[in-house]
Design an enzyme around this catalytic site. Sequence first.
Site, PDB file in Angstrom:
ATOM      1  N   SER A 142     -14.136  -5.622  40.646  1.00  0.00           N
ATOM      2  CA  SER A 142     -14.034  -6.843  41.095  1.00  0.00           C
ATOM      3  C   SER A 142     -13.187  -7.524  40.031  1.00  0.00           C
ATOM      4  CB  SER A 142     -15.608  -7.601  41.061  1.00  0.00           C
ATOM      5  OG  SER A 142     -15.594  -8.930  40.956  1.00  0.00           O
ATOM      6  N   TYR A 155     -23.869  -9.963  37.055  1.00  0.00           N
ATOM      7  CA  TYR A 155     -22.866  -9.580  38.083  1.00  0.00           C
ATOM      8  C   TYR A 155     -21.543  -9.165  37.187  1.00  0.00           C
ATOM      9  CZ  TYR A 155     -19.438  -9.023  42.131  1.00  0.00           C
ATOM     10  OH  TYR A 155     -18.634  -8.258  42.895  1.00  0.00           O
TER      11      TYR A 155
HETATM   12  N1  LIG Z   1     -16.519 -10.047  48.790  1.00  0.00           N
HETATM   13  C1  LIG Z   1     -16.007 -10.277  47.711  1.00  0.00           C
HETATM   14  O1  LIG Z   1     -15.344 -11.469  47.601  1.00  0.00           O
HETATM   15  C2  LIG Z   1     -15.779  -9.290  46.611  1.00  0.00           C
HETATM   16  C3  LIG Z   1     -14.936  -9.477  45.444  1.00  0.00           C
HETATM   17  C4  LIG Z   1     -15.025  -8.665  44.694  1.00  0.00           C
HETATM   18  C5  LIG Z   1     -15.756  -7.458  44.517  1.00  0.00           C
HETATM   19  N2  LIG Z   1     -16.666  -7.241  45.660  1.00  0.00           N
HETATM   20  C6  LIG Z   1     -17.231  -5.969  45.675  1.00  0.00           C
HETATM   21  O2  LIG Z   1     -17.136  -5.207  46.857  1.00  0.00           O
HETATM   22  C7  LIG Z   1     -18.071  -4.387  47.313  1.00  0.00           C
HETATM   23  C8  LIG Z   1     -18.493  -4.644  48.525  1.00  0.00           C
HETATM   24  O3  LIG Z   1     -19.228  -5.684  48.875  1.00  0.00           O
HETATM   25  P1  LIG Z   1     -18.784  -6.675  50.253  1.00  0.00           P
HETATM   26  O4  LIG Z   1     -18.296  -7.840  49.538  1.00  0.00           O
HETATM   27  O5  LIG Z   1     -18.139  -6.125  51.068  1.00  0.00           O
HETATM   28  O6  LIG Z   1     -20.441  -7.216  50.478  1.00  0.00           O
HETATM   29  P2  LIG Z   1     -21.158  -6.636  51.695  1.00  0.00           P
HETATM   30  O7  LIG Z   1     -22.520  -7.164  51.238  1.00  0.00           O
HETATM   31  O8  LIG Z   1     -20.396  -6.698  52.985  1.00  0.00           O
HETATM   32  O9  LIG Z   1     -21.010  -4.974  51.484  1.00  0.00           O
HETATM   33  C9  LIG Z   1     -21.844  -4.552  50.397  1.00  0.00           C
HETATM   34  C10 LIG Z   1     -22.816  -3.305  51.261  1.00  0.00           C
HETATM   35  O10 LIG Z   1     -23.541  -2.639  50.214  1.00  0.00           O
HETATM   36  C11 LIG Z   1     -24.979  -2.465  50.709  1.00  0.00           C
HETATM   37  N3  LIG Z   1     -25.897  -1.875  49.842  1.00  0.00           N
HETATM   38  C12 LIG Z   1     -26.482  -2.944  48.926  1.00  0.00           C
HETATM   39  N4  LIG Z   1     -27.295  -2.298  48.114  1.00  0.00           N
HETATM   40  C13 LIG Z   1     -27.494  -1.013  48.620  1.00  0.00           C
HETATM   41  C14 LIG Z   1     -28.178   0.109  48.116  1.00  0.00           C
HETATM   42  N5  LIG Z   1     -29.130  -0.111  47.144  1.00  0.00           N
HETATM   43  N6  LIG Z   1     -28.077   1.264  48.925  1.00  0.00           N
HETATM   44  C15 LIG Z   1     -26.977   1.561  49.678  1.00  0.00           C
HETATM   45  N7  LIG Z   1     -26.451   0.252  50.027  1.00  0.00           N
HETATM   46  C16 LIG Z   1     -26.530  -0.677  49.470  1.00  0.00           C
HETATM   47  C17 LIG Z   1     -25.101  -3.446  51.580  1.00  0.00           C
HETATM   48  O11 LIG Z   1     -26.144  -3.332  52.500  1.00  0.00           O
HETATM   49  C18 LIG Z   1     -23.959  -3.973  52.013  1.00  0.00           C
HETATM   50  O12 LIG Z   1     -23.531  -3.203  53.609  1.00  0.00           O
HETATM   51  C19 LIG Z   1     -19.454  -4.726  46.077  1.00  0.00           C
HETATM   52  O13 LIG Z   1     -19.096  -3.791  45.107  1.00  0.00           O
HETATM   53  C20 LIG Z   1     -18.927  -6.098  45.709  1.00  0.00           C
HETATM   54  O14 LIG Z   1     -19.425  -6.205  44.491  1.00  0.00           O
HETATM   55  C21 LIG Z   1     -16.633  -8.150  46.665  1.00  0.00           C
END
Ligand SMILES: NC(=O)c1ccc[n+]([C@@H]2O[C@H](COP(=O)([O-])OP(=O)(O)OC[C@H]3O[C@@H](n4cnc5c(N)ncnc54)[C@H](O)[C@@H]3O)[C@@H](O)[C@H]2O)c1
Length: 265
Positions: A142, A155
């Site tokens: 991130s 986080y």
């Molecule tokens: N959206 C943003 O702005 C952003 C920015 C930087 C980093 N990220 C990172 O991107 C990655 C994806 O996140 P996203 O934004 O697509 O959110 P999201 O919530 O849509 O996707 C995350 C997925 O992980 C799954 N998950 C959570 N805990 C779990 C577990 N214990 N076992 C199995 N699955 C699990 C959730 O059910 C979800 O489907 C994450 O690592 C997040 O930290 C997101």
Amino acid sequence: MGVLDGQTVVLTGAGSGIGRAVVRRYAAEGARVVAVDITERVGELSAELGEAVIPVVADVATWEGNVRAVRTALDAWGRLDVFVGNAGITDSARPLEDIPGDALPAAFGELFGVNVLAPMLGVRAALDALIASHGAVILTGSFAGSSAAGGGVLYTASKHAVEGLVRQLAYELAPDVRVNGVAPGVAPTRLRGTSALGQGMADSVLDGTKEALPLQEVPDTDAYGGVFTLLASRTDAGVMTGTMITADSGLAIRGIARPGGRVGR
Ligand SMILES: NC(=O)c1ccc[n+]([C@@H]2O[C@H](COP(=O)([O-])OP(=O)(O)OC[C@H]3O[C@@H](n4cnc5c(N)ncnc54)[C@H](O)[C@@H]3O)[C@@H](O)[C@H]2O)c1
């Protein structure tokens, strides 16, 4: 011909958001993917993408869940080329002073369990298969992995730890397995918060985000597919290991007077 023709992948956090978009892109590039998520939503991907995807409902913060995901790929296709550790949860940017001290150990365990322990377990479970295939690991970091204010203490510390994992694993697994990461800035998703702090889902994009980004657009989740595809490709990323690719819409070079030099011109 796709860039990832014949490659097999285990990808966690595939039920929504960035993970789901990357599964779609990988399938379009010719890969076959075990799509892992704690929610049943992951089943929708096989309905959409057919035999290119096998859904696995599992908690990736457990050893059992990761072993089952890797075994599913090996049973179906006999090899594993790429492990993508992407599942994540948030602390909804909760500052330390707003977390009761007696709730901190449980919140830490829960958030680090998904954001840090899970990719470690996943790589451990996939290790023999990745060494055999001379494969690759990709972890989702991130903007919060190298800066403050992309989350709260839990986080931000967890995403800094992901960068450490990428570097250490890249060293430990060279020359057999490449290990890299992607550090997104923002994407329009709803991350789950910690139940230890009674948190629900939180919008990843806050009011004013678009205007604050040097590139002045909140990217769709599809925008990250190309970077994950590059890192999975033996041909195109064969010289890359131990690297985080920053995909942050310019957040790291944001200006004070104007987010970008030509904004408002
Ligand atoms: N959206 C943003 O702005 C952003 C920015 C930087 C980093 N990220 C990172 O991107 C990655 C994806 O996140 P996203 O934004 O697509 O959110 P999201 O919530 O849509 O996707 C995350 C997925 O992980 C799954 N998950 C959570 N805990 C779990 C577990 N214990 N076992 C199995 N699955 C699990 C959730 O059910 C979800 O489907 C994450 O690592 C997040 O930290 C997101």
